[in-house]
Scaffold this active site. Sequence first.
Site, PDB file in Angstrom:
ATOM      1  N   ASP A 171      -7.615  13.359  -8.122  1.00  0.00           N
ATOM      2  CA  ASP A 171      -7.017  13.049  -9.431  1.00  0.00           C
ATOM      3  C   ASP A 171      -8.062  13.128 -10.555  1.00  0.00           C
ATOM      4  O   ASP A 171      -9.139  12.532 -10.466  1.00  0.00           O
ATOM      5  CB  ASP A 171      -6.413  11.632  -9.360  1.00  0.00           C
ATOM      6  N   ARG A 175      -8.252  11.772 -13.255  1.00  0.00           N
ATOM      7  CA  ARG A 175      -8.529  10.539 -14.002  1.00  0.00           C
ATOM      8  C   ARG A 175      -9.533   9.634 -13.309  1.00  0.00           C
ATOM      9  O   ARG A 175      -9.858   8.568 -13.827  1.00  0.00           O
ATOM     10  CB  ARG A 175      -7.206   9.789 -14.238  1.00  0.00           C
ATOM     11  N   HIS A 203      -6.886   4.907  -5.881  1.00  0.00           N
ATOM     12  CA  HIS A 203      -6.541   4.471  -7.242  1.00  0.00           C
ATOM     13  C   HIS A 203      -5.059   4.154  -7.331  1.00  0.00           C
ATOM     14  O   HIS A 203      -4.228   4.820  -6.699  1.00  0.00           O
ATOM     15  CB  HIS A 203      -6.926   5.540  -8.283  1.00  0.00           C
ATOM     16  N   CYS A 225      -1.489   6.521  -7.468  1.00  0.00           N
ATOM     17  CA  CYS A 225      -1.883   7.764  -6.794  1.00  0.00           C
ATOM     18  C   CYS A 225      -0.632   8.601  -6.454  1.00  0.00           C
ATOM     19  O   CYS A 225       0.265   8.146  -5.737  1.00  0.00           O
ATOM     20  CB  CYS A 225      -2.667   7.450  -5.515  1.00  0.00           C
TER      21      CYS A 225
HETATM   22 ZN    ZN Z   1      -4.596  10.068  -6.201  1.00  0.00          ZN
END
Ligand code: ZN
Length: 198
Positions: free
Chosen positions: A44, A46, A98, A101
């Site tokens: 990801d 982020r 996270h 997700c």
């Molecule tokens: Zn993720």
Amino acid sequence: MKTLNDILESNKNWAKNIQNKDSELFKRLSKAQSPEFLWIGCSDSRVPASEVCGAGPGEFFVHRNIANLVVENDLNCLSVIQYAVEALKVKEIIVCGHYGCGGVQAALDDKPLGLIDGWLENIKTTIKEKSSELSSCEDKTSRMVELNVEKQVANIANTEIVKNAWKNNQELRVHGIVYDLASGLLKDLGVTLDQAQA
Ligand SMILES: [Zn+2]
């Protein structure tokens, strides 16, 4: 919209800033790396590994995939772990999941998505194992994100690579943490495994 040229410009500024802070850093790093951390995180965008920890070049050896999984037949991930533990002798392996997700959510939703289904099957197995705990959870996705991290910590501790390191008294800990997209903060799940708990 950013272009490649924008990125190349940003890179020049970034390198200049680092040079100003530590004029020898790039010279030192061009000779060798000796990171103390192996980070296994989600792909990801982020959750950039070094940035969220305020770390610079040379501090983190990194492997990322969808939903930060450590799968016993994934030669890519296992090769990273082997090199990090046996050659670089990292002291800390961090599995970072996270909240929010997409990979964990897709596994919970259990809808066919094509090629990725085979990968998500690894999470679905954990969902089945933890079904009674999850059924009583108000926020199933967040709890599953945590349980998924915990499972990967156990998977790492179960590899021959890590078992051998501990057998040889190599200093090595495996941690599980979760990143909160909404606050930018990391949470320690308190599931650390070391030689004593192996
Ligand atoms: Zn993720």
